[in-house]
Design an enzyme around this catalytic site. Structure first.
Site, PDB file in Angstrom:
ATOM      1  N   SER A 144      13.438  48.512 138.413  1.00  0.00           N
ATOM      2  CA  SER A 144      14.767  47.532 139.545  1.00  0.00           C
ATOM      3  C   SER A 144      15.393  48.286 138.199  1.00  0.00           C
ATOM      4  CB  SER A 144      15.012  46.493 138.853  1.00  0.00           C
ATOM      5  OG  SER A 144      15.724  46.050 139.635  1.00  0.00           O
ATOM      6  N   ASN A 189      11.258  52.274 143.815  1.00  0.00           N
ATOM      7  CA  ASN A 189      11.964  51.379 143.903  1.00  0.00           C
ATOM      8  C   ASN A 189      12.882  52.280 144.379  1.00  0.00           C
ATOM      9  OD1 ASN A 189      13.349  49.264 143.461  1.00  0.00           O
ATOM     10  ND2 ASN A 189      11.633  48.428 141.025  1.00  0.00           N
ATOM     11  N   ASN A 200      18.656  46.687 137.726  1.00  0.00           N
ATOM     12  CA  ASN A 200      19.652  45.740 138.177  1.00  0.00           C
ATOM     13  C   ASN A 200      19.476  44.509 136.884  1.00  0.00           C
ATOM     14  OD1 ASN A 200      20.975  45.766 139.824  1.00  0.00           O
ATOM     15  ND2 ASN A 200      19.330  45.389 141.793  1.00  0.00           N
ATOM     16  N   THR A 201      18.368  44.938 136.018  1.00  0.00           N
ATOM     17  CA  THR A 201      18.175  44.445 134.151  1.00  0.00           C
ATOM     18  C   THR A 201      18.286  45.451 133.113  1.00  0.00           C
ATOM     19  OG1 THR A 201      16.909  42.392 135.472  1.00  0.00           O
ATOM     20  CG2 THR A 201      16.753  42.959 133.293  1.00  0.00           C
ATOM     21  N   LYS A 243       5.551  49.725 138.922  1.00  0.00           N
ATOM     22  CA  LYS A 243       5.923  50.337 140.017  1.00  0.00           C
ATOM     23  C   LYS A 243       6.473  51.398 139.324  1.00  0.00           C
ATOM     24  CE  LYS A 243       8.851  48.707 143.958  1.00  0.00           C
ATOM     25  NZ  LYS A 243       9.484  47.600 144.568  1.00  0.00           N
ATOM     26  N   PHE A 283      17.304  40.202 139.705  1.00  0.00           N
ATOM     27  CA  PHE A 283      15.900  39.373 140.168  1.00  0.00           C
ATOM     28  C   PHE A 283      15.876  37.236 140.145  1.00  0.00           C
ATOM     29  CE2 PHE A 283      13.840  42.690 137.616  1.00  0.00           C
ATOM     30  CZ  PHE A 283      12.910  43.497 138.253  1.00  0.00           C
ATOM     31  N   ASN A 320      21.508  46.943 147.109  1.00  0.00           N
ATOM     32  CA  ASN A 320      21.871  45.389 146.286  1.00  0.00           C
ATOM     33  C   ASN A 320      21.780  45.489 144.734  1.00  0.00           C
ATOM     34  OD1 ASN A 320      18.907  44.225 144.213  1.00  0.00           O
ATOM     35  ND2 ASN A 320      18.063  46.179 145.633  1.00  0.00           N
TER      36      ASN A 320
END
Length: 362
Positions: A196, A265, A198-199, A236, A114, A110
């Site tokens: 994450s 994660n 993705n940021t 996390k 967010f 993915n």
């Protein structure tokens, strides 16, 4: 082959994963009024962070980003539900397509980014959710002729917070503080997500010199809005941290009085996958979850437990699919477990199978 496996392979794998997710989640929410009274799956309670969890297994953040289906998810057998990741400001996330399956690996990639309604909207939603539970309890008490009614308690609720994409790194603490101020009053525990992929730049915040003041700022803000009822705070972390960095986070957690660590994660690694190189390349960038994380996530939990001792709460997530996976993660030192990808591949009866198996071991 189980009925769900047939449906998954013949139908679900042929449709866009994000569209299927939304359709399945709508069905779970629609069934909420019917499943609310479902018999709870028996499990061995876990006492952690001053909370009583009905059993170890919970749903990881990412499935219910906006706190719209907590009761329906709990009724499927999850003992705790972690909503989010929620950011200080609402944001649409990354462009679609942004969710992909690697079925040969029982994995998901993915790059959602967010996508969520923002802390203010989610806080209002959680206020309404708590109020609805209190009202149901009052009604049950009146029907039974008691002043109060134990009723079916709401599931343990975790709230996972992250950084708004457009907020620069130097203002990250302010953004997390906003979310903590709005959401800590509604959370049974609060999670700072700095892992994450993705940021842009988010994982840089895992460095201890940046993570320490960030966690301190969130702790202060949470204590301001809950001065008489301290909310547990966790961080996390990513599986891609080096062993030395994992140990540094462990030391920071102990030194700063953190209540727990969630490990781990998603990963940016694509090593050792069964899927073809062309298939993997076609999915593009993003965090990979599911079976490929099993060994590294278990190793990180074991490393953390050896470092922090017996008291700090560890939540093991990443590649927990089978009952044996769950047993091994607990044996490695996890107090609680979370899953997401296995829920997608194994179906709605999967949480109950795992919980019943763990209860039989107790």
């Amino acid at each position: 082959m189980r009925p769900y496996d047939v449906v998954f392979e013949q139908a679900l794998t042929r449709a866009d994963p994000e569209r299927i997710h939304h359709a399945a989640f709508r069905a779970i929410r629609a069934a909420g009024p019917l499943t609310r009274r479902a018999v709870r799956v028996p499990g061995a309670p876990v006492h952690a962070m001053g909370l009583r969890f009905p059993h170890p297994l919970g749903l990881a953040a990412g499935f219910d980003k906006n706190a719209v289906g907590i009761d329906g998810l709990a009724a499927l057998g999850f003992g705790h539900v972690e909503v989010g990741t929620v950011t200080g400001e609402a944001q649409p996330g990354n462009p679609r397509p942004r969710l992909f399956r690697l079925t040969a690996d029982r994995a998901i990639v993915n790059r959602m980014g967010f996508n969520n309604d923002g802390a203010e909207v989610v806080a209002r939603r959680l206020t309404a959710w708590r109020d609805a539970h209190h009202e149901r309890s009052r009604r049950a008490a009146r029907r039974n002729g008691f002043a109060t009614s134990p009723g079916a308690p709401p599931p343990i609720l975790g709230v996972n917070i992250g950084k708004t994409k457009v907020v620069p790194e130097e203002e990250a603490a302010r953004d997390y503080e906003k979310s903590a101020g709005l959401l800590a009053p509604h959370a049974d525990y609060l999670v700072v997500n700095v892992s994450s992929p993705n940021t842009p730049g988010l994982r840089d915040l895992q460095a201890v010199e940046k993570l320490e003041p960030l966690l301190a700022a969130v702790r202060r803000r949470a204590d301001e809005v809950r001065p008489h009822d301290r909310v547990p705070l966790l961080v996390k972390i990513a599986p891609d941290l080096s062993d030395d960095d994992v140990l540094a986070v462990a030391d920071l957690a102990v030194a700063s009085g953190l209540d727990g660590i969630i490990a781990t994660n998603t990963t940016i690694s694509r090593d050792g996958l069964a899927s073809s190189a062309d298939t993997v390349e076609a999915t593009g960038a993003g965090g990979l979850s599911g079976r490929p994380l099993t060994h590294r996530s278990e190793a990180v939990v074991r490393m953390l437990r050896d470092r922090v001792g017996p008291d700090l709460t560890l939540i093991g997530v990443g590649g927990v699919t089978t009952l044996d996976d769950a047993r091994r993660r607990l044996a490695a030192g996890a107090d609680l477990l979370q899953a997401y990808t296995a829920f997608v591949y194994e179906g709605p009866l999967w949480p109950r199978r795992i919980v019943r198996g763990l209860a039989a071991d107790a």
